[in-house]
Design a protein around this motif. Sequence first.
Motif: not given
Length: 825
Positions: A172-177, A188-190, A192-209
């Motif tokens: 989940n990517w917030c374009p504003t933050d 509701n798709g926004l 939480e902090r700035c009410d910007t519609p959230v989009v999906r973004k594919d990123l290389t990310q770190w995870f804990f298993k």
Amino acid sequence: MDASPASESRSEMERMVPYDPDQIEPKWQERWEAEGRYRAGGPEDPRPKFYALDMFSYPSGDLHMGHAEAFAIGDVLARYRWMQGYNVLHPIGWDSFGLPAENAAIKRGIHPREWTYANIEQQAASFRQYGMSFDWTRRLHTSDPEYYRWTQWLFLKLFEMGLAYRKNAPTNWCPTDATVLANEQVINGLCERCDTPVVRKDLTQWFFKITDYAERLLDDMAPLEGAWPERVLTMQRNWIGRSEGSEVTFEIAETGEAMTVFTTRPDTLWGVTFFVLAPEHPQVLALASIGGVQDEVQTILDRLQATPLTNREQAESREGVRLGVHAVNPVNGEKVPVFVAPYVLMEYGTGAVMGVPGHDQRDFEFARAQGLEVRVVIEPEGSEGVDPATMTEAFPHQGVMVRSGPFDGVESPASIQAVIEWLEAEGKGRRAISYRLRDWLISRQRYWGAPIPIIHCPEHGEVAVPEEDLPVKLPHNVDFSPQGASPLATVEEFVQASCPMCGADARRETDTMDTFVDSSWYFLRYLSPDDGTRAFDPVEVERWMPVDQYTGGVEHAILHLLYSRFVTKALYDAGMLSFTEPFLRLQNQGQVIMQGAAMSKSRGNLVEFAEERAKYGADVVRVTMLFASPPEDDVDWATVSAEGTRSWLGRVWRAVHQAAETSGELSEDLRRFTHRTISRVTEDFDRFKYNTAIARLMELTTEIRHALDAGGPAREAAEKLVLMLAPLAPFLAEELWREALGNEESVHVQSWPEFDEGLAAQQRVNLIVQVDGKVRDRIEVSPDIAEDDAVALATASENVQRHLEGREIVRVIARPPKLVNFVTR
Ligand code: ANZ
């Protein structure tokens, strides 16, 4: 105004200095600090240990009313355990990394560090004024390099164990933050902090298993039963979401490829009429090209790209694209069409489902929309037979298998086991368990967090920063405004590194860690906060852990508590801890609200803690908070009476001063009453029922007053009252103990008063409490209870409170000791 009972004679009142928190609270605050009053005892301390942990504070500003409640609850417990003879550890720290600091700093044009540490200082001062019994020598801030060095160490430990890894994942990517958000931060798709519609973004990310620990996280909840709130355990169970069922392998007719599904209902296998893949399934595009439908599939993929992950669960079940290939059902060799549809999630099970429209509602809706056959293979026992043509919804229940070849007539639930065994014998499937729990995404593309201690080498890939090079320090001068990549990526001196393995030019990881990593282990750091050689001292850990009582908000029911449990188990597996659960008991507090709604500046119903404390003093705020309700219930500040508390504490003040002047044996009645009160208050404290404990202390105050008015001695009873008041109103109790009663030593190092069973067990009468004439509680009270006390006790009853909720009391009929009736509208 403080209405004093008429019995307090005028001359006495004139002689006596009135109760004035401003005169006593700063004085004792200073003295306690100078005396190092609440420092936990060292290894040689013979007392049993008690680790009282409060969820630490996020420094978003000064303390608010929510803190005032939570920390009052935790503090009473710590002080009570001290008096019971425990060696108490009651530390405090700040969860001081995180996005709010960065956003606030951007807004105000100051550095996040400055903003954060200024807030911490303010909160620390407020905590002191509030009378917290913290061991300040253990204070920590997660944003200090001395702390986050060890958060980085923890990361490396998990990395070494194969529990930290990097992968490309939709986020989940917030374009504003300009950052990744957790699912919980998307409302509701926004954002939480700035009410910007959230989009999906594919990123290389770190995870804990954390998924490796799903089973243990569930199983190890058994001993927490009864010691943690039931709803927290339920929320954790649902979050982990264990489903039993089986995997069944289908084959793609056109390619011969095996394609496995996860199903909880293998008994419906004969009812499969289609097969569905998640749009992100790795085989989808190749299969689509066979059927020539790549464009249609791409359209779905593009649209999903603009949809937050959280909204996927609610995906419309009617939409989908036919791929033009077929799946072969292993139980009967039937070929069914294969579809792609967004209602199937890549993150769950295998990302593929067998479509059973007769028995699964979403499959049913999909089949109706796509004109697919609905086949009934499970029927309710004794039914006449169900006609698929006239069905309006799926039949998801258990029943008897029909049209199912060798299994006709077999009943569920045994049928499910029977089919699984058969699948295994035939080599067509196997028993399987699926979890909803996902791996923990820990990377954030923001500045104010602990840098992930990894170096990317062109030759060796992801290489751990050597332990002796920790901490990887956050550079100070950074443009931390949101910019898509992590702000750290723009700091060349930070990024440039050499590979620890080969020395080649390499690049430092520029993501920082989720703050939940910081808070997943802080309870271990408190045990040796100044140790510069290791994250925690095993001897101290052995001595103090697990935490005996954890106090904090139910908003942490899932993530924080689950992450802490996971990290504890991982460190256990690393051989560094001897226990697998960090928190033996958990107590949640409710919210502090105002006029029925959450407090907020914009709503105009914000009550400032600092103002209330300045107005009434710390003791009054503490007691008011605790008297309002049992800890787990919400406190509506509009319905509490700080004035009422102040007036009671004023009565205590006068009664104790006056009683101090008396001497001699208590009357039989007062002696019995005092012992009974100790017995009951002890019981209430043990169950966190501070509200009823306070009501009982009010009763005792009245009894003492009666004795004094009758000219009798009351000193011993007053001493006990002050001792029991000590955890609740620590300043007032100290002043009365030392100044009015003339004791040398602090009230806070005294033993909790004991009671004589025989004296305490005197006959009591039942006070009946009614709301609008209906009996709502029966409370044991003393036969000579005063009217005010009877009403206070009645008001404190949980059941009565439930029935008073949302109603206005128009009259209180009190006939002590028999009856209190609230007449409402
Ligand atoms: C066939 C079937 C027949 C199913 C039936 C249910 C009832 P829980 O209980 O939540 O674990 N499923 C499996 N993987 C899925 C995915 N990736 N996306 C969406 N749905 C998926 O749910 C398990 C059921 O959810 C599975 O069992 C599957 O539908 C569906 F009468 O298989 B079932």
